[in-house]
Design an enzyme around this catalytic site. Structure first.
Site, PDB file in Angstrom:
ATOM      1  N   ARG A  38       0.822  -1.229   0.000  1.00 60.59           N
ATOM      2  CA  ARG A  38       0.000   0.000   0.000  1.00 60.59           C
ATOM      3  C   ARG A  38       0.850   1.271   0.000  1.00 60.59           C
ATOM      4  O   ARG A  38       0.411   2.304  -0.510  1.00 60.59           O
ATOM      5  CB  ARG A  38      -0.956  -0.019   1.209  1.00 60.59           C
ATOM      6  CG  ARG A  38      -2.041   1.075   1.172  1.00 60.59           C
ATOM      7  CD  ARG A  38      -3.075   0.854   2.270  1.00 60.59           C
ATOM      8  NE  ARG A  38      -4.218   1.757   2.176  1.00 60.59           N
ATOM      9  CZ  ARG A  38      -4.383   2.859   2.925  1.00 60.59           C
ATOM     10  NH1 ARG A  38      -3.465   3.199   3.812  1.00 60.59           N
ATOM     11  NH2 ARG A  38      -5.448   3.611   2.767  1.00 60.59           N
ATOM     12  N   ILE A  64      -7.619   7.406  -1.381  1.00 61.35           N
ATOM     13  CA  ILE A  64      -7.509   5.948  -1.353  1.00 61.35           C
ATOM     14  C   ILE A  64      -8.300   5.513  -0.124  1.00 61.35           C
ATOM     15  O   ILE A  64      -8.178   6.113   0.943  1.00 61.35           O
ATOM     16  CB  ILE A  64      -6.031   5.485  -1.278  1.00 61.35           C
ATOM     17  CG1 ILE A  64      -5.900   3.957  -1.202  1.00 61.35           C
ATOM     18  CG2 ILE A  64      -5.275   6.119  -0.119  1.00 61.35           C
ATOM     19  CD1 ILE A  64      -4.422   3.460  -1.311  1.00 61.35           C
ATOM     20  N   SER A  65      -9.194   4.524  -0.286  1.00 64.44           N
ATOM     21  CA  SER A  65     -10.057   4.124   0.828  1.00 64.44           C
ATOM     22  C   SER A  65      -9.223   3.566   1.985  1.00 64.44           C
ATOM     23  O   SER A  65      -8.123   3.051   1.803  1.00 64.44           O
ATOM     24  CB  SER A  65     -11.055   3.051   0.384  1.00 64.44           C
ATOM     25  OG  SER A  65     -11.871   3.525  -0.662  1.00 64.44           O
ATOM     26  N   GLN A  66      -9.824   3.678   3.163  1.00 67.64           N
ATOM     27  CA  GLN A  66      -9.252   3.093   4.374  1.00 67.64           C
ATOM     28  C   GLN A  66      -9.150   1.566   4.185  1.00 67.64           C
ATOM     29  O   GLN A  66     -10.068   0.958   3.638  1.00 67.64           O
ATOM     30  CB  GLN A  66     -10.246   3.414   5.479  1.00 67.64           C
ATOM     31  CG  GLN A  66      -9.841   3.090   6.855  1.00 67.64           C
ATOM     32  CD  GLN A  66     -10.954   3.460   7.839  1.00 67.64           C
ATOM     33  OE1 GLN A  66     -11.838   4.268   7.518  1.00 67.64           O
ATOM     34  NE2 GLN A  66     -10.911   2.861   8.998  1.00 67.64           N
TER      35      GLN A  66
END
Ligand code: SAH
Length: 216
Positions: A38, A64-66
């Site tokens: 990530r 960017i999503s959790q």
């Protein structure tokens, strides 16, 4: 070749423990998240926080999503190998990378040209294969339909009808529905061409799913 290190691997292992303590129980999902670097998807300024369970800016006003959200949506999708999956909102490509590690055949649509260009270059470079489409997610991809699974990674004001028609009978769509401040995760199971089972799964916060009336 891009850098992954023991340090990053260690941080990912901690992240996985956190996600599993928050209720993510699908080991295939946890394994996939454990493999995706990530830190390579995140702006340099935030790189030290890459493995915290937080959303981050990825440019162009998008995020960017959790990791928990990615894990939760992916778990609801219940991906099986070789399924055809449509993602709305490519963004950084992180969610698409996780889906492709589950051996899904991933089609991902992005409406923001800069992000589309950037991610289309970047993901193959670090070893992930997907089909990248520049366009409006509300329209889906009629030419490639039907899909086994559809995941929407931006907040939709209501269920995108066109996408329902592109879902296979027996398929699932996972979509956050609500206004700009709060969305409820919806799981929609297509029972027949007319029948749907709809359930909700808690509150989330996504950037909005925009339509043609909003400027690009
Ligand atoms: N899945 C992404 C999350 C990106 S945020 C990731 O893992 O990083 C949501 C993205 O949806 C943004 O990039 C935004 O530009 C995009 N988006 C918003 N409305 C859209 C639409 N109608 N069609 C396609 N993409 C859309």
């Amino acid at each position: 070749m891009m850098l992954d290190s023991f340090k990053h691997k260690g941080l990912r292992k901690k992240l996985i423990e956190k996600l599993s303590s928050k209720g993510i129980s699908d080991n295939n999902v946890l394994d996939a998240i454990n493999k995706v670097p990530r830190h390579l998807f995140i702006d340099n300024a935030f790189i030290h926080f890459a493995y915290e369970d937080k959303a981050f800016p990825i440019g162009e006003g998008q995020t960017i999503s959790q990791p928990y959200t990615v894990a939760f949506q992916t778990q609801l999708l219940d991906i099986k190998p070789y399924e055809k999956v449509l993602e709305i909102g490519t963004g950084s490509g992180y969610q698409a990378a996780v889906l492709s590690l589950l051996d899904a055949d991933v089609f991902t649509i992005e409406r923001q040209k800069k992000l589309y260009n950037k991610t289309k270059e970047f993901l193959p470079k670090i070893g992930y294969r997907c089909e990248f489409i520049f366009g409006d997610g509300y329209k889906g991809l009629p030419n490639f339909a039907p899909f086994d699974k559809i995941i929407v990674t931006c907040g939709a004001p209501k269920i995108p009808e066109e996408l329902l028609t592109q879902l296979k009978v027996g398929g699932r769509m996972v979509v956050p529905i609500g206004d700009g401040k709060n969305q409820k995760m919806h799981l929609i199971k297509k029972k027949s061409s007319q029948d749907y089972d709809i359930s909700t799964h808690g509150n989330f916060l996504f950037v909005p799913m925009l339509d043609d009336k909003n400027s690009l």
